[in-house]
Design a protein around this motif. Structure first.
Motif, mmCIF file in Angstrom:
data_model
loop_
_atom_site.group_PDB
_atom_site.id
_atom_site.type_symbol
_atom_site.label_atom_id
_atom_site.label_comp_id
_atom_site.label_asym_id
_atom_site.label_seq_id
_atom_site.Cartn_x
_atom_site.Cartn_y
_atom_site.Cartn_z
ATOM 1 N N ASP A 48 45.267 9.323 17.501
ATOM 2 C CA ASP A 48 45.788 8.276 16.782
ATOM 3 C C ASP A 48 47.011 8.234 16.018
ATOM 4 N N ARG B 25 41.673 6.650 23.432
ATOM 5 C CA ARG B 25 42.666 5.962 22.461
ATOM 6 C C ARG B 25 43.976 5.789 22.864
ATOM 7 N N GLY C 44 45.549 2.061 23.129
ATOM 8 C CA GLY C 44 46.451 2.086 22.185
ATOM 9 C C GLY C 44 47.977 1.756 22.375
ATOM 10 N N GLU D 245 37.820 11.666 24.752
ATOM 11 C CA GLU D 245 37.896 10.357 23.846
ATOM 12 C C GLU D 245 39.444 10.142 23.577
#
Length: 232
Positions: free
Chosen positions: A69, A145, A149, A141
């Motif tokens: 992230d 993202r 994103g 995972e």
């Protein structure tokens, strides 16, 4: 269980510790992978107490996802505004029932290419590339993202622009492949950075070299042409 109140073995909440861990993790995870990285290694690289990892992220797994992230936010800081402006332009055309002219599509695509090249030849993108390449090879995972994103939205815009230039359906497989090929032709300046320097006989990519690469970006866009039909 992690307590809300810090104890003698739990670090006091400090945003700078989180940032140090995320910065260090992006580099360490990229170099050694998730399995090859220890929490001690991560804490030492960040210069924080080992307990900071479970305190802020719940453990190594949580830190790994948070690092993905964090990577998205770093790239977004460089390309987010450009992506939003181009997305708004495309949305406005769709709302008006109008098509994107090839001339404008080429200008927009050249801008994307130059922005991406500038980012990919920068020193800071080294750690980003290592992390992303590992996730490309063995997706987790974290890849989902990063893809949702950053990658999917940007490739989606590139696909629309390529489709306008080629006068083709943006959902068609040929357009999807041409868009991916175009992006790949720019990614090479990061994933094959050492080979680029060796082949071009450059010691580094400075202002002069970057200007040369920006000219190349325009050439890559100019090379996109609609497929000619069979001769009559």
């Amino acid at each position: 269980m992690i307590k809300d109140e810090p104890t003698s073995t739990t670090p006091r909440s400090d945003p700078s510790r989180k940032e140090k861990l995320l910065a260090a993790s992006l580099d360490i995870f990229g170099r050694y992978g998730f399995d090859g990285t220890s929490t001690r290694q991560l804490a030492d690289a960040a210069g924080v107490n080992l307990q900071a990892i479970p305190y802020y992220f719940g453990g190594k797994d949580g830190l790994y996802i948070a690092t993905a992230d964090h990577l998205v936010s770093l790239i977004e800081a460089h390309v987010g505004e450009m992506r939003r402006q181009m997305g708004a332009r495309l949305a406005a055309l769709d709302a008006a029932g109008e098509s994107l002219a090839s001339t404008e599509a080429r200008l927009l695509l050249t801008g994307i290419a130059r922005t991406m090249i500038t980012l990919f030849v920068s020193k800071q993108s080294e750690a980003w590339a290592r992390f992303i390449i590992r996730e490309q090879m063995e997706p987790t995972e974290a890849f989902e993202r990063i893809y949702q994103g950053i990658m999917a939205p940007m490739i989606g815009i590139v696909r629309r622009l390529v489709a306008a230039i080629l006068e083709a359906d943006p959902a068609s497989e040929p357009v999807r492949l041409r868009a991916l090929s175009f992006v790949g032709g720019i990614l090479v300046f990061r994933v094959a950075h050492a080979a680029i320097l060796a082949q071009m006989e450059w010691e580094t990519v400075g202002p002069r070299q970057l200007e040369t690469l920006h000219d190349l970006a325009a050439d890559l866009v100019a090379a996109l042409e609609p497929t000619k039909g069979p001769a009559a």
